[in-house]
Design an enzyme around this catalytic site. Structure first.
Site, PDB file in Angstrom:
ATOM      1  N   ASP A  54       0.799  -1.127  -0.012  1.00 15.15           N
ATOM      2  CA  ASP A  54       0.182   0.074   0.056  1.00 15.15           C
ATOM      3  C   ASP A  54       1.013   1.209   0.051  1.00 15.15           C
ATOM      4  OD1 ASP A  54      -2.412   1.907   0.636  1.00 15.15           O
ATOM      5  OD2 ASP A  54      -1.380   1.550   2.805  1.00 15.15           O
ATOM      6  N   ASP A 104       0.104   5.265   1.009  1.00 12.32           N
ATOM      7  CA  ASP A 104      -0.045   6.103   2.089  1.00 12.32           C
ATOM      8  C   ASP A 104      -0.229   5.414   3.359  1.00 12.32           C
ATOM      9  OD1 ASP A 104      -1.550   8.788   0.999  1.00 12.32           O
ATOM     10  OD2 ASP A 104      -1.495   7.002  -0.391  1.00 12.32           O
ATOM     11  N   ASP A 131      -1.656  -0.802   5.790  1.00 14.15           N
ATOM     12  CA  ASP A 131      -2.165  -0.234   7.192  1.00 14.15           C
ATOM     13  C   ASP A 131      -3.628   0.048   7.609  1.00 14.15           C
ATOM     14  OD1 ASP A 131      -2.410   2.102   5.357  1.00 14.15           O
ATOM     15  OD2 ASP A 131      -2.335   3.291   6.869  1.00 14.15           O
TER      16      ASP A 131
END
Ligand SMILES: O=C(O)COP(=O)(O)O
Length: 216
Positions: free
Chosen positions: A8, A10, A167
């Site tokens: 991922d 960001d 996250d």
């Protein structure tokens, strides 16, 4: 064991919150709303423009044309996308190690492509990245499995042999749907209210170098 890694963006590779929150505050100022407190909104940086606007404005967001406000946010963010954004500690060393071991790696993000394309060139550390899938590349975004399988095809690796590091719950969900090994990046934007034990991550990692332990 895995032999390829997808990330991922960001909250996993990049701490983009400083620029995202700066853009948010410019939009809030333009619509006459109070500035957002950084700590209150930063853990929503993985949830896209609407996630950030919703966190800042709460139910009052519904009083606005949400599509227009989102576009305003994206335009403002695009104009100053990298001045406060940094790689998380340990990411650069990890990417060097992956490149040395010839482990293919790439990015699957929900960021719209025009933003991903504007942001990534600011980081020469990403020069060996083999695939980039953005939120609008496939017409559907995570947690839909299509961005994941598309990335797997591009690096010619079976999903079962790929680690996906993210996250957010949607990251774990998307990776699990296609039998990738999912690792939750504990350094990312995880809010204290998030029920991370329910996200069914295969592992929770505190530092990027732990990713190497999951590779062949
Ligand atoms: O911009 C977003 O929607 C979030 O992007 P991410 O998937 O890289 O966390």
């Amino acid at each position: 064991m895995a032999n390829a890694v997808l990330f991922d963006l960001d909250g996993t590779l990049l701490d983009t919150a400083p620029d995202l929150v700066a853009a948010l505050n410019k939009v809030l100022a333009a619509i006459g709303e109070p500035q957002a407190d950084y700590d209150h909104v930063c853990d929503f940086a993985s949830h896209g423009a609407i996630g950030l606007l919703r966190r800042a404005l709460g139910e009052r967001l519904d009083e606005f044309d949400i599509g227009q406000l989102r576009q305003q946010f994206l335009d403002v963010y695009a104009n100053d996308i990298a001045s406060g954004t940094t790689l998380y500690p340990g990411i650069e060393a990890l990417l060097i190690e992956l490149d040395q071991r010839k482990v293919p790696w790439g990015i699957v993000t929900n960021k719209p492509g025009f933003l991903t394309d504007a942001l990534l060139p600011h980081f020469p550390q990403f020069s060996q990245c083999q695939v980039v899938i953005s939120g609008d590349t496939c017409g559907v975004a995570k947690p839909h499995p299509l961005p994941m399988t598309t990335a797997a095809e591009k690096i010619a690796t079976a999903t079962e042999n790929i680690l996906y590091i993210g996250d957010a719950e949607r990251d774990m969900e998307a990776g699990n749907k296609v039998s990738m090994t999912t690792l939750l990046a504990m350094w990312g934007y995880i809010d204290s209210a998030d029920q991370i034990a329910d996200w069914q991550a295969d592992g929770m990692i505190e530092h990027p170098t732990e990713i190497l332990n999951w590779l062949k």
